[in-house]
Design an enzyme around this catalytic site. Structure first.
Site, PDB file in Angstrom:
ATOM      1  N   SER A 427       0.728  -1.132   0.187  1.00  0.00           N
ATOM      2  CA  SER A 427       0.046   0.110  -0.153  1.00  0.00           C
ATOM      3  C   SER A 427       0.728   1.174  -0.107  1.00  0.00           C
ATOM      4  O   SER A 427       0.365   2.471  -0.113  1.00  0.00           O
ATOM      5  CB  SER A 427      -0.815   0.054   1.319  1.00  0.00           C
ATOM      6  OG  SER A 427      -0.387  -0.581   2.178  1.00  0.00           O
ATOM      7  N   GLU A 460      -7.137  -1.385  -6.321  1.00  0.00           N
ATOM      8  CA  GLU A 460      -6.500  -0.679  -7.180  1.00  0.00           C
ATOM      9  C   GLU A 460      -5.456  -1.561  -8.124  1.00  0.00           C
ATOM     10  O   GLU A 460      -4.450  -2.055  -7.393  1.00  0.00           O
ATOM     11  CB  GLU A 460      -5.738   0.278  -6.307  1.00  0.00           C
ATOM     12  CG  GLU A 460      -6.785   1.484  -5.650  1.00  0.00           C
ATOM     13  CD  GLU A 460      -6.168   2.397  -4.677  1.00  0.00           C
ATOM     14  OE1 GLU A 460      -6.469   3.669  -4.635  1.00  0.00           O
ATOM     15  OE2 GLU A 460      -5.374   1.766  -3.749  1.00  0.00           O
ATOM     16  N   ASN A 498      -5.635   6.352  -0.708  1.00  0.00           N
ATOM     17  CA  ASN A 498      -4.933   6.719   0.213  1.00  0.00           C
ATOM     18  C   ASN A 498      -4.266   8.140   0.200  1.00  0.00           C
ATOM     19  O   ASN A 498      -4.221   9.039   1.068  1.00  0.00           O
ATOM     20  CB  ASN A 498      -3.993   5.937   0.661  1.00  0.00           C
ATOM     21  CG  ASN A 498      -4.458   4.512   1.628  1.00  0.00           C
ATOM     22  OD1 ASN A 498      -5.557   4.205   1.661  1.00  0.00           O
ATOM     23  ND2 ASN A 498      -3.502   3.366   1.708  1.00  0.00           N
TER      24      ASN A 498
END
Ligand SMILES: NC(=O)c1ccc[n+]([C@@H]2O[C@H](COP(=O)([O-])OP(=O)(O)OC[C@H]3O[C@@H](n4cnc5c(N)ncnc54)[C@H](O)[C@@H]3O)[C@@H](O)[C@H]2O)c1
Length: 593
Positions: A427, A460, A498
């Site tokens: 991430s 994603e 994010n």
């Protein structure tokens, strides 16, 4: 206490028409004023359309609609405001225009009348001094769509009389609204937290970092927001959004994140104002319609429906929460899965996590016992990467450390057959680093699942500058077969979700730190004003303050955006061990039930 028995609204655009409806619904007589006959007709049509829709949805009876419309007196000019107790101004976001209108209202309205502005970001104080009664001026910031959103921000200036605030607070209660009363600062609570995010989302589209559909889907599915940022820009109106950003930039300390992205100005100049003009980021059936119709940017239907080659076996490396979730999702969707861990104890842990999650699915009625057994039967456990030799896709979800991931990708490169997709769930690390650890960077990409993977509908798909189009297409199809919605984005810190979410959370912490509003009021503002499922402090306590701080630091380090610097209060809470729900205390104390 004065009591507000009759009201007026100036400007019947996106907001004004909605505010008139709110007043008339609650039984108040309303004088609705516009600048000319044509605008008056448009405003009347908006109101009729909105109340007709409420009737069609069974929210309003035809009689109540007629009574509601009967309470409204439509007028050109301000002369009709002489007898009202409160006027709400909702004309375009220009200080000089608003000051002119307040000056005129001051002359027309009785001395006891309260004058309120619906401005989003202008100084209420500067507007108030255009009148001879600044103590009877305040902001009443309604949210779009006004008949639906529950919040009103009441903005008091340093001279607003307490009884004026009290009267308007009492009125909000009568309207069924929840109010937060705050001082006069650019953007108040909600817009100060919202507009940096909206502007950033526009910049992602402008730079072709991700498509409009993908940015919007990412925020809806990744964060549970009622609409994506670009659809919201269209609802707000790009002209209004431009003015709000511009004002916030100038009033709010020249934070570059509020400097309107050039694309917004270009779209405004081109008449692409959003829903109200029938075209903004999306195209609408007709001006004012909420219905999106396809245009030249709409992706072709079914473009990610059929894989260009067969897929049967998925390898997953890792034994943590994400690995378990991805193994489960893959097996439940019919894939044979090879789950590779570093040893038998980890395999045992992974196995019990999988069984527990599948059992939960059965208890909740999401799958049958037979489905569970079939899913478990599709999973092979292994403790060596060699078992991945015939996988069609390998997803790694090992510890978030670049050296570990790079070594793993180098190994996978030796073991896996040519042409398979190699994916990382990182991430925060650069996917290109993993890609360059192999001799086949064309086939390496990011597949960023969200936690819990069996529940969250978003993935994603991160393409590096070396990833091939074929690999990206294949990954999108594969996500569909896993019942996930893929959004494609470039390889930049935070990807889409994010990068848009955490700076907003960080800004909320800075606002709390500045003592502008309480955590409760900020949470209310975002939930009731913007329809967010959780307020920023609720979410931070769930996500973990340490996790939020780490992500924010990454964003700051990579993008060097001064506004992304982690809030000192966030750092202090993490240092103090207040990490959120997982330890019983974060922004709130969760130790007492
Ligand atoms: N759009 C949003 O989502 C939103 C949300 C909250 C607050 N606001 C604020 O509400 C205000 C209005 O924004 P909007 O989006 O409704 O704008 P809009 O452009 O949709 O509507 C403005 C209306 O004011 C009318 N008008 C212009 N000059 C006038 C005059 N002299 N007398 C009477 N009417 C006049 C125009 O004809 C138009 O109908 C702005 O201050 C904006 O910042 C907007």
């Amino acid at each position: 206490m004065g009591g507000i028995a009759a009201v007026g609204v100036v400007g019947l655009g996106t907001m004004g028409a909605g505010i008139v409806e709110v007043f008339a619904r609650s039984g108040l007589p309303v004088v609705a004023a516009e600048v000319d006959e044509a605008a008056l007709e448009r405003g009347r049509a908006t109101l009729v359309g909105s109340t007709d829709r409420a009737v069609a949805r069974g929210k309003l009876s035809p009689e109540d609609r007629d009574a509601l419309l009967g309470r409204i007196s439509f007028q050109v000019g301000l002369a009709g405001m002489a007898d009202v107790d409160l006027v709400v101004e909702a004309v375009p976001e220009h200080l000089d225009l608003k000051q002119r209108i307040f000056g005129a209202l001051d002359k027309v309205c009785k001395p006891s009348a309260i004058l309120a502005t619906n401005t989003s970001a202008l100084s209420v104080t500067e507007i108030s001094v255009a009148t001879g009664r600044p103590n009877r001026v305040l902001g009443t910031h309604f949210f779009n769509p006004a008949p639906i959103m529950k919040l009103v921000e009441i903005v008091r200036t340093v001279v607003t009389a307490p009884e004026v605030v009290a009267d308007v607070e009492a009125l909000c209660a009568k309207l069924g609204k929840v109010d937060v009363t705050i001082g006069d600062r650019a953007g108040f609570i909600a817009n100060a937290l919202l507009f940096g995010y909206l502007n950033h989302a526009v910049s992602m589209v402008e730079s072709r970092y991700a498509s409009r559909e993908d940015v919007d889907a990412a925020m809806r599915l990744g964060c549970g927001l009622p609409m994506g940022p670009l659809a919201l820009m269209d609802l707000i109106g790009l002209d209004t959004a431009y003015e709000i950003l511009d004002t916030m930039y100038r009033r709010g300390g020249r934070d570059r994140r509020h400097a309107p992205v050039p694309l917004i100005k270009q779209m405004v100049t081109a008449g692409l104002l959003g829903r109200k003009s029938g075209r903004g980021f999306y195209t609408y059936e007709k001006p004012g319609s909420p219905k999106v119709v396809p245009d030249e940017l709409t992706p072709a239907a079914g473009s990610d429906a059929v894989p260009s080659r067969p897929f049967a076996k998925i390898g997953v490396v890792g034994s943590g929460t994400m690995a378990a979730g991805i193994v489960e999702v893959s097996a439940r969707n019919g894939y044979d899965v090879v789950a590779v861990t570093r040893g038998s104890d980890r395999t045992a842990l992974l196995g019990s996590a999988l069984r527990a999650s599948l059992d939960k699915g059965v208890v909740r009625g999401k799958l049958t016992e037979a489905d569970r057994e079939a899913a478990l039967a599709r999973i092979t456990h292994a403790e060596s990467l060699d078992h991945l030799a015939d996988a069609d896709l390998v997803v790694e979800a090992v510890v978030e450390e670049l050296s570990v991931k790079k070594a793993l990708f180098a190994n996978l490169d030796e073991i896996c057959k040519p042409g398979v997709l190699l994916a990382t769930t990182t991430s925060s690390l650069p996917v290109i680093e993993c890609a360059m650890a192999t001799q086949r960077p064309r086939d390496v990409l990011g597949l960023h699942f969200f936690n819990p993977a069996p529940v969250m509908g978003l993935v994603e798909v991160v393409r590096t500058i070396r990833t091939s189009d074929e690999a990206v297409d294949l990954a999108r199809v594969l996500c569909r077969t896993l019942d996930k919605h893929p959004v494609v984005c470039a390889d930049r810190s935070g990807f889409v979700v994010n990068a848009l979410l955490f700076p907003y959370l960080n800004d909320a912490v800075k606002m709390l730190e500045a003592s502008y509003a309480s955590a409760d009021d900020i949470d209310y503002a975002m939930k009731l004003g913007c329809g967010y499922p959780m307020g920023p402090f609720e979410l931070l306590d769930v996500v973990g303050l340490d996790v939020a701080l780490a992500i924010q630091r990454e964003l700051y380090l990579e993008l060097r955006e001064p506004g992304f610097a982690p809030a000192p209060l966030l750092e202090h809470l993490v240092t103090a061990g207040y990490l959120g729900r997982k330890v019983g205390r974060g922004f709130r104390d969760h130790s007492v039930p």
